[in-house]
Enzyme design. Structure first.
Site, mmCIF file in Angstrom:
data_model
loop_
_atom_site.group_PDB
_atom_site.id
_atom_site.type_symbol
_atom_site.label_atom_id
_atom_site.label_comp_id
_atom_site.label_asym_id
_atom_site.label_seq_id
_atom_site.Cartn_x
_atom_site.Cartn_y
_atom_site.Cartn_z
ATOM 1 N N LEU A 37 50.627 39.494 30.759
ATOM 2 C CA LEU A 37 50.023 39.809 29.465
ATOM 3 C C LEU A 37 48.751 40.633 29.639
ATOM 4 O O LEU A 37 48.563 41.673 28.998
ATOM 5 C CB LEU A 37 49.715 38.505 28.730
ATOM 6 C CG LEU A 37 49.284 38.611 27.277
ATOM 7 C CD1 LEU A 37 50.483 38.918 26.394
ATOM 8 C CD2 LEU A 37 48.631 37.307 26.827
ATOM 9 N N SER A 46 39.229 28.808 31.378
ATOM 10 C CA SER A 46 38.836 28.914 32.779
ATOM 11 C C SER A 46 39.218 27.655 33.544
ATOM 12 O O SER A 46 38.834 26.542 33.160
ATOM 13 C CB SER A 46 37.325 29.146 32.891
ATOM 14 O OG SER A 46 36.917 29.097 34.242
ATOM 15 N N GLN A 47 39.939 27.839 34.627
ATOM 16 C CA GLN A 47 40.228 26.711 35.513
ATOM 17 C C GLN A 47 39.001 26.311 36.319
ATOM 18 O O GLN A 47 38.993 25.260 36.953
ATOM 19 C CB GLN A 47 41.378 27.065 36.455
ATOM 20 C CG GLN A 47 42.718 27.226 35.765
ATOM 21 C CD GLN A 47 43.855 27.452 36.753
ATOM 22 O OE1 GLN A 47 43.643 27.831 37.901
ATOM 23 N NE2 GLN A 47 45.077 27.226 36.304
ATOM 24 N N ARG A 48 37.960 27.143 36.289
ATOM 25 C CA ARG A 48 36.722 26.806 36.999
ATOM 26 C C ARG A 48 35.942 25.726 36.266
ATOM 27 O O ARG A 48 35.343 24.847 36.886
ATOM 28 C CB ARG A 48 35.817 28.035 37.127
ATOM 29 C CG ARG A 48 36.315 29.126 38.033
ATOM 30 C CD ARG A 48 35.320 30.282 38.049
ATOM 31 N NE ARG A 48 34.042 29.895 38.626
ATOM 32 C CZ ARG A 48 32.931 30.624 38.509
ATOM 33 N NH1 ARG A 48 32.940 31.751 37.823
ATOM 34 N NH2 ARG A 48 31.804 30.211 39.066
ATOM 35 N N ARG A 82 56.602 46.247 26.366
ATOM 36 C CA ARG A 82 56.529 45.968 27.800
ATOM 37 C C ARG A 82 56.936 44.528 28.113
ATOM 38 O O ARG A 82 57.660 44.273 29.089
ATOM 39 C CB ARG A 82 55.105 46.225 28.300
ATOM 40 C CG ARG A 82 54.700 47.683 28.368
ATOM 41 C CD ARG A 82 55.212 48.362 29.628
ATOM 42 N NE ARG A 82 54.841 47.624 30.821
ATOM 43 C CZ ARG A 82 53.642 47.694 31.416
ATOM 44 N NH1 ARG A 82 52.702 48.476 30.904
ATOM 45 N NH2 ARG A 82 53.389 47.003 32.505
ATOM 46 N N ARG A 134 41.139 23.699 42.356
ATOM 47 C CA ARG A 134 42.194 24.413 41.621
ATOM 48 C C ARG A 134 43.041 25.303 42.524
ATOM 49 O O ARG A 134 44.109 25.766 42.118
ATOM 50 C CB ARG A 134 41.582 25.252 40.503
ATOM 51 C CG ARG A 134 40.796 26.451 40.997
ATOM 52 C CD ARG A 134 39.946 27.054 39.902
ATOM 53 N NE ARG A 134 39.061 28.077 40.427
ATOM 54 C CZ ARG A 134 39.205 29.381 40.217
ATOM 55 N NH1 ARG A 134 40.213 29.820 39.491
ATOM 56 N NH2 ARG A 134 38.359 30.243 40.716
ATOM 57 N N HIS A 141 47.841 44.586 30.326
ATOM 58 C CA HIS A 141 47.700 45.594 29.277
ATOM 59 C C HIS A 141 46.218 45.872 29.064
ATOM 60 O O HIS A 141 45.449 44.985 28.707
ATOM 61 C CB HIS A 141 48.372 45.112 27.988
ATOM 62 C CG HIS A 141 49.851 44.962 28.133
ATOM 63 N ND1 HIS A 141 50.421 43.828 28.666
ATOM 64 C CD2 HIS A 141 50.867 45.810 27.863
ATOM 65 C CE1 HIS A 141 51.737 43.986 28.696
ATOM 66 N NE2 HIS A 141 52.031 45.175 28.228
ATOM 67 N N ARG A 142 45.842 47.113 29.262
ATOM 68 C CA ARG A 142 44.435 47.479 29.370
ATOM 69 C C ARG A 142 43.702 47.439 28.032
ATOM 70 O O ARG A 142 42.564 46.980 27.953
ATOM 71 C CB ARG A 142 44.352 48.883 29.982
ATOM 72 C CG ARG A 142 42.962 49.423 30.146
ATOM 73 C CD ARG A 142 43.004 50.769 30.836
ATOM 74 N NE ARG A 142 43.221 50.641 32.266
ATOM 75 C CZ ARG A 142 43.766 51.591 33.024
ATOM 76 N NH1 ARG A 142 44.174 52.711 32.479
ATOM 77 N NH2 ARG A 142 43.902 51.413 34.317
ATOM 78 N N SER A 169 47.465 57.267 16.476
ATOM 79 C CA SER A 169 46.116 56.699 16.512
ATOM 80 C C SER A 169 45.742 56.036 15.193
ATOM 81 O O SER A 169 44.845 55.183 15.157
ATOM 82 C CB SER A 169 45.091 57.779 16.864
ATOM 83 O OG SER A 169 45.083 58.803 15.884
#
Length: 473
Positions: free
Chosen positions: A99, A111-113, A195, A169, A102-103, A77
């Site tokens: 990618l 953003s593609q929006r 990972r 999109r 991983h939390r 830690s």
């Protein structure tokens, strides 16, 4: 009297480089000194700011201390006090999924929006080695061409440019480039690199190498064990082989328990598989126990005895002064639900950001069909998407449906099964954000169905689920 000292904060790496370049003397700027100073707090009575000063005075000694404490004694830690920021540019949408699985990190993604997309994309090395580079490139360019055509036709039909781009999109493949900013601590970074280095995707393995190349010179004492072991590289294949062997002896699939009999409305497949059966009384008992005292079972028996009217009064007392910016109390985490949801890649790109949930997923499956935006159907453009799907499927068959790099050809419209376990507190957070009128329609409808199922099994404590715009109602 208490004292609070600001010990550090994020500064742009280019600014730091300019400072070091113009400064006199030998500067070795590293977050390792913070980790080392904080590691000594438990065994050194001197003030923390003095410990930081000592750590900065001899960086070589500090690094040796970190290696002994973090890796020798196992106090990992300590590495969490060293924090990094990364720009990740020209990363495929598929690799971004790997990618962001991983939390313990923070991500802000292109953003593609909201952004009109250029034809920037990856031709993966796996496709080049398979001799399919030219076919894949032609397919991706075709997708971008049809994206532009559909976008302009939707605008011509009177749809706002942002909303038109949001739906157009769905024509684009997961090979399209994105970019993001990422912040995480050294402990999380070490695990992420491990990972990614074990990923079946060449692109992900290259990202792992580049992350390590960028960070290790800055904090060598905190980044050490990142070589994948057989557990990471062979577990998937071992599991797959064992399942094949078991299925050869048991050809009839083991029956899956039927979902909780709560109907899932079309067009989405949202099934509530499991939930805390006494969720309302459990949550309210957890809230009441602080005031009543005694064992939890005794308090829950009392909550059950006061009836629905009493439970509703208690819920209203707890939430009556809550605003849209307030989180429900932590006790709501004692109500758990598990959903199975079939969702598009466009919806999954947003859903995966809810990292306080437990999310696992199957590969994209063309047999699950496509999520076709209503605006595209209304404009009579659904054949554009179906033609792209046919081309993608033909390419996928050439590459091999099970090949790890095949998903680069799937589009934002392709779908997968996702298993989601979350508590009611996180459901409130998700609902506020994703059911709001400003949310994208795909995930808004999906989360709306999850909320409806939650209200059926937690009729009291899920009563305020809904978007921010619905809160006053």
């Amino acid at each position: 009297m208490s004292k609070v000292i600001l010990a550090g904060y994020n500064v742009d790496a280019e600014v730091l480089a300019d400072i070091v370049k113009s400064a006199e003397g030998d500067w070795d700027l590293t977050p390792e000194t913070l980790s080392a100073a904080y590691a000594r707090i438990s065994r050194d009575a001197r003030p923390v700011d003095e410990l930081r000063q000592i750590a900065r005075a001899d960086v070589a000694k500090t690094r040796r201390q970190n290696e002994r404490i973090v890796f020798g004694l196992g106090h990992h830690s300590v590495a969490e006090h060293a924090v990094f920021n990364f720009d990740l540019i020209n990363i495929s949408r598929l690799a971004i999924e790997y990618l962001e699985s991983h939390r313990l990190a923070s991500y802000t993604e292109k953003s593609q929006r909201y952004i009109r997309l250029d034809s920037d994309f990856l031709i993966p090395e796996e496709w080049q080695q398979a001799g399919l580079k030219d076919e894949l490139k032609a397919f991706i360019l075709y997708c971008f061409e049809r994206y532009e055509v559909v976008l302009e036709k939707l605008k011509f039909n009177g749809i706002d440019e942002k909303l038109a781009g949001e739906d157009a999109r769905y024509m684009l493949p997961l090979a399209a480039f994105g970019q993001l900013g990422m912040t995480l601590n050294a402990r999380s970074l070490e695990y992420m690199i491990l990972r990614l280095a074990a990923s079946p995707l060449k692109e992900s393995r290259e990202i792992a190498s580049k992350l390590l190349e960028a960070a290790r010179p800055i904090a060598p004492s905190l980044l050490r064990y990142m070589d994948p072991t057989p557990y990471h590289t062979e577990r998937f294949e071992d599991t797959h082989n064992t399942l094949n062997r078991l299925m050869s002896h048991h050809p009839v699939p083991v029956p899956v328990p039927a979902p909780v009999p709560v109907p899932a409305p079309a067009p989405y497949e949202v099934a509530l598989l499991d939930f805390t059966t006494d969720g309302d009384s459990r949550i309210l008992a957890a809230l009441a126990q602080h005031f009543i005292g005694g064992s939890f079972s005794k308090v829950q028996d009392w909550i059950d005895a006061i009836g629905d009217e009493g439970r509703l009064q208690l819920f209203n007392a707890i939430t009556g002064k809550m605003s849209i910016h307030d989180a429900v109390p932590r006790e709501f985490e004692h109500g758990i639900m598990t959903f199975e949801v079939i969702m598009s890649a466009a919806a999954f790109a947003q859903f995966k950001r809810h990292r306080m949930t437990s999310i696992t997923w199957n590969p994209y499956d063309p047999d699950l069909g496509l999520t076709v935006p209503k605006a595209i159907t209304d404009a009579g453009l659904q054949d554009e998407l179906l033609l792209i799907n046919n081309k993608a499927t033909k390419l996928a068959n050439k590459m091999g449906m099970k090949h790890p790099a095949t998903p680069y050809v799937w589009t934002n419209a392709h779908r997968r099964r996702v298993l989601i376990t979350l508590n009611l507190r996180e459901m409130y957070h998700m609902s506020r954000l994703r059911e709001d009128e400003s949310a994208q329609w795909d995930i808004r409808q999906l989360v709306g169905q999850m909320s409806e199922l939650a209200r059926q099994v937690f009729p009291i404590c899920a009563g305020f689920l809904g978007g921010k715009d619905q809160f006053p109602k």
